[in-house]
Scaffold this motif. Sequence first.
Motif, PDB file in Angstrom:
ATOM      1  N   ARG B 106       0.824  -1.208   0.000  1.00 59.45           N
ATOM      2  CA  ARG B 106       0.000   0.000   0.000  1.00 59.45           C
ATOM      3  C   ARG B 106       0.857   1.257   0.000  1.00 59.45           C
ATOM      4  O   ARG B 106       0.611   2.192  -0.737  1.00 59.45           O
ATOM      5  N   ASP B 107       1.891   1.215   0.818  1.00 63.84           N
ATOM      6  CA  ASP B 107       2.688   2.421   1.034  1.00 63.84           C
ATOM      7  C   ASP B 107       3.842   2.437   0.049  1.00 63.84           C
ATOM      8  O   ASP B 107       4.769   1.634   0.151  1.00 63.84           O
ATOM      9  N   LEU B 108       3.759   3.318  -0.938  1.00 67.24           N
ATOM     10  CA  LEU B 108       4.794   3.314  -1.972  1.00 67.24           C
ATOM     11  C   LEU B 108       5.848   4.395  -1.744  1.00 67.24           C
ATOM     12  O   LEU B 108       6.664   4.667  -2.625  1.00 67.24           O
ATOM     13  N   ARG B 109       5.845   5.031  -0.578  1.00 69.88           N
ATOM     14  CA  ARG B 109       6.910   5.987  -0.299  1.00 69.88           C
ATOM     15  C   ARG B 109       8.221   5.222  -0.141  1.00 69.88           C
ATOM     16  O   ARG B 109       8.223   4.029   0.139  1.00 69.88           O
ATOM     17  N   ASP B 110       9.291   5.904  -0.314  1.00 68.86           N
ATOM     18  CA  ASP B 110      10.618   5.325  -0.093  1.00 68.86           C
ATOM     19  C   ASP B 110      10.920   4.163  -1.030  1.00 68.86           C
ATOM     20  O   ASP B 110      11.721   3.294  -0.709  1.00 68.86           O
ATOM     21  N   LEU B 111      10.248   4.145  -2.176  1.00 67.60           N
ATOM     22  CA  LEU B 111      10.503   3.069  -3.122  1.00 67.60           C
ATOM     23  C   LEU B 111      11.970   3.078  -3.538  1.00 67.60           C
ATOM     24  O   LEU B 111      12.620   2.041  -3.627  1.00 67.60           O
ATOM     25  N   ARG B 113      14.493   4.034  -1.891  1.00 64.37           N
ATOM     26  CA  ARG B 113      15.369   3.507  -0.847  1.00 64.37           C
ATOM     27  C   ARG B 113      15.347   1.975  -0.830  1.00 64.37           C
ATOM     28  O   ARG B 113      16.349   1.331  -0.555  1.00 64.37           O
ATOM     29  N   ASP B 114      14.176   1.411  -1.152  1.00 66.71           N
ATOM     30  CA  ASP B 114      14.086  -0.046  -1.180  1.00 66.71           C
ATOM     31  C   ASP B 114      14.914  -0.636  -2.311  1.00 66.71           C
ATOM     32  O   ASP B 114      15.543  -1.673  -2.156  1.00 66.71           O
TER      33      ASP B 114
END
Lengths: 363, 236, 293
Positions: B106-111, B113-114
């Motif tokens: 759901r949470d696509l922030r920091d993609l 960084r992943d």
Amino acid sequence: MDRQITRQGPVPGADAATRDGAPLDPTGSARAAAGIATTRARGDASRLAALLVLVAVACALPLVLSNFRLFQFTQVFIYAIALLGLNILTGYNGQISLGHGAFYAVGAYTTAIMIDQWNVDYGWTIPVAGLVCFVAGFLFGIPALRLEGLYLALATFALALAVPQILKYFEHWTGGSQGIVLSKPDAPWSLPLSADQWLYFLTLAVLLLLFGLGWNLLRGRTGRAIVAIRDHPIAAEAMGINKALYKSLTFGVSAAYVGVAGALSALVIAFVAPDAFNVFLSITFLVGIVIGGLASVSGALWGALFIQFVPNWAQDISKAAPWAIYGVFLILFMYVMPRGIAGSLRLGWARLARARRGTRSER
Amino acid sequence: MALLEVEHLEAQYGWTKVLHGVSFAVEDGGITTILGANGAGKTTTLRAVCGMLRTAGTVRFDGRRIDGKATEDIVRLGIAHAPEGRGTFVQLTVEENLRLGAYGRRDLRDLARDYDRVYQLFPVLAQRRHQTAGTLSGGEQQMLAVARALMLRPRLLLLDEPSLGLAPLVVREIFRVVRTINREERVSVLLVEQNAAMALSLADHAYLVETGRVVMSGAAADLRRDDAVRRSYLGY
Amino acid sequence: METFIQQVVSGLATGGIYGSVALALVMIYQATDVVNFAQGEMAMFSTYLAWTLLQAGLPYWAAFFLTVAISFAGGLLIERVIVRPVEQAPVLTIVIVCIGLLVILNSVAGWIYSYIQKPFPSPFPQTPIHAGAIVFGAHDIGVIAVTLVVLAFLYVFFRYTTLGLAMRAAAQNPISSRLVGIRVGWMLALGWALAAAIGAVAGMMVAPIVFLDPTMMSGILIYAFASATLGGFTSPGGAVLGGLLVGVTENLVGTYVPFIGTELKLTVALAMILVVLVVKPSGLFGRVVVRRV
């Protein structure tokens, strides 16, 4: 740390054979095998009985049916021959053809031209039509070897599209869009039959002959090779099956069946014209084998009944949009019997046998 | 507390029953392994947990029933599965594969960084980033499968025979990463393996499966010392 | 020379339409491995819808986009309601369902709108475009432009959006797709929806040329099959290029090879395709599918 190992069931490494309580009693399995053999023999016998009843009914039909109904059943037989031919190729060998209407046309025109141009006796034209289509199918099968699945389907589709146009082009032989009018042959040996009745029996005889041949071909060594190529082409080749030869031969045989059907239809309708062999005919054949059941000899007969009678029923239900009814019927049919009539019957039998065996073992 | 609890799991292919009431649990933050020979039902167990098969029995994830749910919904809860045979999208690039790994989250922030994180864990994937997955070696594909699973930021990682057909060095590399993410990110792991020695050295809890039944379970260290296990699975 | 260029341009225009329908076929084929025989009839039905909207007094482009939107929804609905129950069945079973859909749409269109041909307006000016001695039809140029816009849109969608990526993934490897959380069933439905929308565009572009009637797309569908085959069923760009090639060849052969004329035009196009297939079995731009044994 405490040793805490939970043991459940048998210890690993224990003798595998005894663990499942699997019966290792050899006489037991021999008895089971003998049981299977007797059931199979019984199955064959009951199948033969059913076949004889069916033939008897077919022979009795002309006594009770009107000429029009008889004509319809003659058509059913003709379609059944064609569907068996297509089923050998598509159902058993896995080569999808959308163009078998073309071979039907070639068969029909072979008969019509031989009678019209050279006055050949109609009886001879039927095997010749089969032979011509065999050669045509075999030759078409060679380039088709390079094609698989969809591309083969579309190449054959192109064939189905091209044939009516080509027929119109060679007007001298084919009579162009006007077609060729024939006359129905009378019954030979002064049999007390009308022309329609004679054609009915002739078609029935050809049907029985070709179904017998086909059944024999498919259950034997050749049949296994044909199916093996469909299911595991590479393994089949590794086992020494000449894939190219078998595939083109299957194409030839399939075309020959359809060609004979076409020849019979020319005689029964006593008329051939290019527009009767349009793309829709080829698609109807495909509908027939899928509805009837792929890779099934009896499926050809079921499919033939469907493509002959269901459009008529649709017409009876709605004059305004009969094809809409037909389409709905087609879709619903596929929902209920996704593997065709023969496939569903087979499944039904298997369930029944399973249930029966279940009750017997309980006793 | 157990993150994944499986009770009396049954599964079948067609008419053939493959799992006959398997029960096990994965502790939150732990690594559990399921050992067993070929055809014992290990892969089937993982597939059943993911809802890829019709099953009977109960499966609880974080206290909630997930049996009977669709695979895609189970994945969206945070269960990543690196399947048998790796299941990479061979016609897509490495980066596209990773992008899809994050699809169910759901949470696509920091993609970004992943991406960096998995490239740091598997530097070779960074080099291959624009290559299609089909051109990778077997070991690299396995790394991609694990990396793709990590992109979900899973709470539970299901690994199906990551050592299969790979060189020992590569296997060690992959196991090292699994340990790292387990320790640093508290990702719980359920590992299915034939390579019992490797699996038992990594896991803290182990189950032994034979013909669709759990026949033994306990701490990994204890199983390693068990005579029967040693004879049949460790080979010494 | 002028005739040649003119024939090429008008070939490109019809080719653009073949290409659009071929594109729609490829969309569904890639997502589901099924050739949608009902594609032409779906496009025809959409065009009737546009006609109804225009009759109701909507301006052209409003009707155009509304039709595309409704067709999109319709495609989605057809997949979810009609195709889905046989999703797991053998491919030929699905093909038969498509054929059923074809006859239903054709029959219902004839029933509602009758089989009488209706004129359909073109959004492009009537006045021809002069370039030196050569005269182009504005509609032809417009059709080519619209085709290219559709193609560009799809390229961007599949190449740069996550949804497009998910659709590609679902088509390639449904099992892995579900394992990353993609709702594969909806991706298939989306494929049908896009195909229906593209078909609607093609229908509205072709109707001004051939007039509107329930069978208007059946001939075009055949050429679209040819185009997709020529270009390769695995390549959307190839399908459009294949369409343009078929359109141009058909025109040139019809003009310059006297004994062929209009009668055998189709046969020649088909023969060409057979030759291409035999030489290059997966089409000109198709990818050879390598199967693991």
